[in-house]
Design an enzyme around this catalytic site. Structure first.
Site, mmCIF file in Angstrom:
data_model
loop_
_atom_site.group_PDB
_atom_site.id
_atom_site.type_symbol
_atom_site.label_atom_id
_atom_site.label_comp_id
_atom_site.label_asym_id
_atom_site.label_seq_id
_atom_site.Cartn_x
_atom_site.Cartn_y
_atom_site.Cartn_z
ATOM 1 N N LYS A 216 0.862 -1.246 -0.193
ATOM 2 C CA LYS A 216 0.431 0.197 0.422
ATOM 3 C C LYS A 216 1.197 1.389 0.175
ATOM 4 O O LYS A 216 1.803 1.005 0.688
ATOM 5 C CB LYS A 216 -0.817 -0.425 0.978
ATOM 6 C CG LYS A 216 -1.664 -0.666 1.110
ATOM 7 C CD LYS A 216 -2.942 -1.414 2.371
ATOM 8 C CE LYS A 216 -4.333 -2.236 2.332
ATOM 9 N NZ LYS A 216 -4.461 -2.678 3.269
ATOM 10 N N TYR B 57 -12.090 -2.502 -3.780
ATOM 11 C CA TYR B 57 -12.067 -2.782 -1.925
ATOM 12 C C TYR B 57 -13.705 -3.437 -2.312
ATOM 13 O O TYR B 57 -14.546 -2.264 -1.553
ATOM 14 C CB TYR B 57 -12.117 -1.959 -1.978
ATOM 15 C CG TYR B 57 -10.274 -2.342 -0.215
ATOM 16 C CD1 TYR B 57 -10.007 -3.077 0.612
ATOM 17 C CD2 TYR B 57 -9.595 -1.390 -0.913
ATOM 18 C CE1 TYR B 57 -9.068 -3.627 0.971
ATOM 19 C CE2 TYR B 57 -7.934 -1.824 -0.458
ATOM 20 C CZ TYR B 57 -8.048 -2.687 0.328
ATOM 21 O OH TYR B 57 -6.375 -2.780 0.899
ATOM 22 N N ASN C 52 -1.614 -0.639 7.249
ATOM 23 C CA ASN C 52 -1.664 -1.075 7.898
ATOM 24 C C ASN C 52 0.036 -1.692 6.898
ATOM 25 O O ASN C 52 -0.509 -3.437 6.885
ATOM 26 C CB ASN C 52 -2.611 -2.410 8.096
ATOM 27 C CG ASN C 52 -3.806 -2.497 7.585
ATOM 28 O OD1 ASN C 52 -3.316 -1.913 5.544
ATOM 29 N ND2 ASN C 52 -4.175 -3.526 7.167
ATOM 30 N N HIS D 169 -1.679 -5.525 0.763
ATOM 31 C CA HIS D 169 -2.981 -6.537 1.508
ATOM 32 C C HIS D 169 -2.622 -8.022 0.754
ATOM 33 O O HIS D 169 -1.615 -7.503 -0.120
ATOM 34 C CB HIS D 169 -3.679 -6.007 0.692
ATOM 35 C CG HIS D 169 -4.719 -6.574 -0.805
ATOM 36 N ND1 HIS D 169 -5.837 -6.432 -0.162
ATOM 37 C CD2 HIS D 169 -4.456 -7.428 -1.401
ATOM 38 C CE1 HIS D 169 -6.699 -7.767 -0.594
ATOM 39 N NE2 HIS D 169 -5.939 -7.711 -2.110
ATOM 40 N N GLU E 14 -9.265 -10.619 -8.103
ATOM 41 C CA GLU E 14 -7.997 -9.313 -7.538
ATOM 42 C C GLU E 14 -7.110 -9.836 -8.955
ATOM 43 O O GLU E 14 -6.441 -8.357 -9.176
ATOM 44 C CB GLU E 14 -7.046 -9.376 -6.495
ATOM 45 C CG GLU E 14 -8.517 -8.410 -5.948
ATOM 46 C CD GLU E 14 -8.218 -9.523 -4.470
ATOM 47 O OE1 GLU E 14 -8.793 -9.318 -3.027
ATOM 48 O OE2 GLU E 14 -7.351 -10.059 -3.649
HETATM 49 P P1 GTP Z 1 -6.487 -6.389 2.992
HETATM 50 O O1 GTP Z 1 -5.660 -7.475 2.611
HETATM 51 O O2 GTP Z 1 -6.065 -5.263 3.025
HETATM 52 O O3 GTP Z 1 -7.600 -7.037 2.180
HETATM 53 O O4 GTP Z 1 -6.889 -6.389 4.546
HETATM 54 P P2 GTP Z 1 -7.039 -7.414 5.497
HETATM 55 O O5 GTP Z 1 -8.235 -9.161 4.349
HETATM 56 O O6 GTP Z 1 -6.190 -7.805 6.669
HETATM 57 O O7 GTP Z 1 -9.075 -6.524 6.295
HETATM 58 P P3 GTP Z 1 -10.763 -6.118 5.557
HETATM 59 O O8 GTP Z 1 -10.191 -7.047 4.020
HETATM 60 O O9 GTP Z 1 -11.114 -6.476 6.069
HETATM 61 O O10 GTP Z 1 -9.628 -4.167 5.083
HETATM 62 C C1 GTP Z 1 -9.607 -4.671 3.990
HETATM 63 C C2 GTP Z 1 -8.393 -2.819 5.082
HETATM 64 O O11 GTP Z 1 -9.386 -1.868 4.889
HETATM 65 C C3 GTP Z 1 -7.526 -3.633 5.747
HETATM 66 O O12 GTP Z 1 -6.318 -3.282 5.174
HETATM 67 C C4 GTP Z 1 -7.574 -2.000 6.834
HETATM 68 O O13 GTP Z 1 -6.416 -0.990 5.190
HETATM 69 C C5 GTP Z 1 -9.104 -1.772 6.505
HETATM 70 N N1 GTP Z 1 -9.820 -1.523 7.175
HETATM 71 C C6 GTP Z 1 -10.342 -3.081 7.586
HETATM 72 N N2 GTP Z 1 -11.195 -2.731 8.845
HETATM 73 C C7 GTP Z 1 -10.843 -1.102 9.324
HETATM 74 C C8 GTP Z 1 -11.463 -0.854 10.113
HETATM 75 O O14 GTP Z 1 -12.735 -0.599 11.688
HETATM 76 N N3 GTP Z 1 -10.995 0.502 9.941
HETATM 77 C C9 GTP Z 1 -10.359 1.169 8.804
HETATM 78 N N4 GTP Z 1 -10.279 2.533 9.564
HETATM 79 N N5 GTP Z 1 -9.671 0.658 8.498
HETATM 80 C C10 GTP Z 1 -9.883 -0.519 8.343
HETATM 81 MG MG MG Z 2 -9.165 -8.316 2.149
#
Ligand code: GTP
Ligand code: MG
Length: 148
Positions: free
Chosen positions: A9, A49, A112, A115, A126
């Site tokens: 990212k 997303y 974070n 991805h 994807e």
């Molecule tokens: P990705 O690998 O980025 O898809 O992350 P993930 O699979 O571990 O988590 P998810 O797909 O549920 O969420 C995608 C992204 O949205 C996360 O990596 C975070 O950057 C963001 N995100 C998820 N939950 C939160 C939240 O509660 N608050 C905020 N600010 N960002 C969030």
């Molecule tokens: Mg995810």
């Protein structure tokens, strides 16, 4: 064999973590099948997303992803989707174990660093979105030294 879509990212690129992250996937034994540095458009980030479009953090998430270039990659190997998620660590960096990428390099869920696809099915979706022309097929001489 199995493929995963991995994206560094904008914070990971800005912080100079590209090399560190690639090293972890390479040294594990996974095979790099595609790689590009790209600045994506808002509509493209929204598409990537789309499953999260109803979440309260969606707008901020899209803002974050378009805030600078990202490194998009495809990695191949046995169990790469699940193992890739283990290398990356929990979504919330506070819950990510030390030794994982997020555990070692991140503090905030909204910054974070990386991805990774969450299933083989989403990996296919994807990869089709990010690499519509396909990935690079190449022979690795290391294959038999890594795979039984
Ligand atoms: P990705 O690998 O980025 O898809 O992350 P993930 O699979 O571990 O988590 P998810 O797909 O549920 O969420 C995608 C992204 O949205 C996360 O990596 C975070 O950057 C963001 N995100 C998820 N939950 C939160 C939240 O509660 N608050 C905020 N600010 N960002 C969030
Ligand atoms: Mg995810």
């Amino acid at each position: 064999s199995e493929l995963s879509f991995i994206m560094i990212k904008p914070d990971g690129v800005q912080r100079g973590l590209v090399g560190e992250i690639i090293v972890r996937f390479e040294k594990k034994g996974f095979k790099l099948k595609a790689l590009k540095l790209v600045q994506v458009e808002r509509s493209f980030a929204e598409k990537h997303y789309e499953d999260l479009s109803s979440k309260p953090f969606f707008a901020g998430l899209v803002e974050y992803i378009v805030s600078g270039p990202v490194v998009a990659m495809v990695w191949e190997g046995k169990g790469v989707v699940l193992t890739g998620r283990k290398i990356i660590g929990a979504t919330k960096p506070a819950e990510a174990n030390p030794g994982t990428i997020r555990g070692d390099y991140a503090i905030d869920v909204g910054r974070n660093v990386i991805h990774g696809s969450d299933s083989v099915e989403s990996a296919h979706k994807e990869i089709a979105l990010w690499f519509p022309d396909g990935v690079v097929e190449w022979h690795s001489s290391l294959h038999p030294w890594i795979n039984e």
